[in-house]
Design an enzyme around this catalytic site. Structure first.
Site, PDB file in Angstrom:
ATOM      1  N   HIS A  47      51.331   8.307 -63.561  1.00 24.01           N
ATOM      2  CA  HIS A  47      51.284   9.276 -64.610  1.00 24.01           C
ATOM      3  C   HIS A  47      49.651   9.799 -64.689  1.00 24.01           C
ATOM      4  CE1 HIS A  47      54.901   7.864 -66.382  1.00 24.01           C
ATOM      5  NE2 HIS A  47      54.809   8.830 -67.488  1.00 24.01           N
TER       6      HIS A  47
ATOM      7  N   HIS B 137      48.957  -0.273 -67.745  1.00 21.64           N
ATOM      8  CA  HIS B 137      47.917   0.305 -66.605  1.00 21.64           C
ATOM      9  C   HIS B 137      46.443  -0.116 -67.220  1.00 21.64           C
ATOM     10  CE1 HIS B 137      49.716   2.423 -63.488  1.00 21.64           C
ATOM     11  NE2 HIS B 137      50.578   3.088 -64.107  1.00 21.64           N
TER      12      HIS B 137
ATOM     13  N   ARG C 234      49.180  -5.595 -62.062  1.00 19.75           N
ATOM     14  CA  ARG C 234      49.392  -5.141 -63.344  1.00 19.75           C
ATOM     15  C   ARG C 234      48.920  -5.850 -64.557  1.00 19.75           C
ATOM     16  NH1 ARG C 234      51.873   0.542 -63.691  1.00 19.75           N
ATOM     17  NH2 ARG C 234      53.007   0.535 -61.835  1.00 19.75           N
TER      18      ARG C 234
ATOM     19  N   HIS D 210      56.293  -1.122 -59.009  1.00 17.89           N
ATOM     20  CA  HIS D 210      55.141  -0.623 -58.029  1.00 17.89           C
ATOM     21  C   HIS D 210      53.756  -1.120 -58.534  1.00 17.89           C
ATOM     22  CE1 HIS D 210      56.199   2.746 -60.546  1.00 17.89           C
ATOM     23  NE2 HIS D 210      55.080   2.858 -60.587  1.00 17.89           N
TER      24      HIS D 210
ATOM     25  N   ARG E 291      49.693   4.727 -71.128  1.00 18.88           N
ATOM     26  CA  ARG E 291      50.068   3.996 -70.589  1.00 18.88           C
ATOM     27  C   ARG E 291      49.478   2.297 -70.743  1.00 18.88           C
ATOM     28  NH1 ARG E 291      55.294   4.623 -68.175  1.00 18.88           N
ATOM     29  NH2 ARG E 291      54.565   3.731 -66.216  1.00 18.88           N
TER      30      ARG E 291
END
Length: 448
Positions: A308, A390, A246, A301, A384
């Site tokens: 999304h 993201h 991430r 995760h 996001r």
């Protein structure tokens, strides 16, 4: 949900049959470009979208990003969907994907500003958002504990410190928080309510026939919910293939290297960007960590591809298929955007409208309903990124994956209909896609 990708979906392709290609390597210039973009999005979260054409900070962000080697890809590529040209227009190109409709008009889709009725109950799209300048995970101990899956040691309780006033979406923080409060496909459920108000249904070519048992509004809602099984597809790629980190985790690598505590193989262009010092100045703890808008940071995760974005691509594709033959219809009336406070909507007067409010459906080159649906998918995906969880590549290939899932799903749906039906829609890549019931002549003039 690490085994979520092993789910057997009831219609269309299985998750293992639609695997996304690899994201860019950690040490690449393309990865550096993505990080600098997400870092700038965190710095400018509170700048109103209405000010993007005049804000010095936004202009600095556009200049810095366009000078990044990894951002200077000419033509489309597998990572970015041609993110930026030699010169970035801060008002119409910065933080936008190169999809039809997304680089025209306000950055926020008209669907997110439109009143709707649910069972006769009027709903105005003002929402609860986080208070300005409330960023999290900028303390290293706090950041490390959250990376290890523990509760935030400095903050507890709600998702963020909330603003007590309901507002229209006016900036990156609002957009980022919207996609923390949604129920994945619920934003497109709202869009379907707008389409119902616009009276866009597939049987509208025929005066004496309307959809009900099939091709009615209930079927549209069913398909939106059902195609959300598409979440299993990115989960397979997330857990069984890529396990990509991430942005907030990558930010930890940047902080540790910048402060001389570790030596990770990150591209040098990150450390030449002005955004790192901007983040340090904004940080309450003086670190180079990527600030998030929520106390808990990213979901636990893997990042790639974005769930999304995948659901947004699938749901937007379902609605675009329903729009045929209304796909090129102009968005009716005036185009609007939120004012700086987010308390009111105002007529948009950007470049396409030559500085004056003009009814959109009176313009020769209008903003279309399809373009605004594409923009809605873009808002869900890039929102996001504004929240710090993201990457651009998550969005691009997540949307593309969702589109593929929806095409296979709708092929199965058409095969179950009594009519010899065919549909067409414009893909996110700008190509027309045709879907025809199996056994029917593709040239058949469908009553739909």
């Amino acid at each position: 949900n690490p085994i979520g990708g092993m789910y057997v979906v009831p219609q269309g392709k299985q998750p293992f049959q639609l695997v996304t290609e690899s994201p860019p390597p950690i040490a690449s210039s393309e990865m550096a470009c993505q990080y600098v973009e997400v870092a700038w999005m965190s710095v400018v979260r509170d700048v109103p979208f209405a000010d993007y054409g005049v804000s010095p900070l936004i202009k600095q962000a556009a200049s810095d990003i366009q000078n990044m080697k990894g951002c200077q890809n000419q033509g489309r590529n597998e990572y970015f969907w041609r993110p930026y040209h030699a010169s970035i227009d801060p008002q119409t190109e910065l933080f936008r994907l190169d999809i039809f409709g997304t680089t025209r008009g306000p950055i926020v889709s008209q669907f997110l500003y439109h009143d709707i009725y649910i069972d006769g109950i009027p709903i105005k799209p003002k929402h609860r958002t986080c208070a300005p300048n409330t960023d999290y995970l900028t303390d290293f101990v706090e950041w490390r504990e959250v990376q290890n899956g523990k509760p935030n040691p400095l903050h507890s309780g709600s998702l963020c410190d909330f603003d007590e006033t309901l507002r229209y979406i006016r900036n990156g923080r609002d957009l980022g928080h919207l996609v923390w409060q949604d129920k994945i496909y619920s934003i497109f459920w709202r869009a379907s309510a707008v389409l119902e108000l616009l009276d866009l249904q597939p049987y509208n070519r025929i005066d004496k026939v309307r959809g009900f048992a099939t091709h009615g509004i209930a079927k549209m809602l069913h398909q939106l919910a059902h195609v959300s099984d598409a979440e299993a597809h990115p989960w397979y790629s997330k857990w069984n293939v890529h396990r990509f980190l991430r942005p907030e985790a990558f930010g930890g690598l940047v902080h540790l290297k910048k402060t001389g505590q570790r030596d990770y193989p990150l591209h040098a262009s990150i450390f030449n960007s002005a955004v790192l010092e901007k983040m340090r100045q904004k940080s309450r703890h003086g670190t180079y960590l990527l600030p998030t808008i929520t106390k808990s940071g990213s979901p636990t995760h893997p990042s790639y591809p974005a769930g999304h974005a995948n659901s947004a691509g699938a749901c937007a594709t379902i609605l675009k298929i329903w729009l045929d033959p209304h796909a090129t219809r102009c968005w009716p009336g005036y185009i609007v955007e939120a004012d700086r406070s987010g308390l009111n909507l105002k007529n948009y007067t950007g470049p396409e409208f030559e500085g004056a409010p003009i009814p959109n459906d009176k313009k020769e080159n209008c903003l279309t309903v399809t373009g605004e649906l594409n923009k809605l998918a873009h808002n869900v995906a890039m929102g996001r990124d504004f929240s710090g969880v993201h990457w651009r590549v998550d969005d691009v290939n997540g949307i593309r994956l969702g589109e593929k899932v929806a095409i296979h799903y709708m092929q199965n749906e058409l095969d179950r209909q009594p009519e010899c039906a065919s549909r067409k829609f414009k893909s996110f890549d700008g190509d027309f896609v045709y879907i025809t019931k199996s056994g029917c002549d593709p040239e058949y003039e469908s009553i739909l």
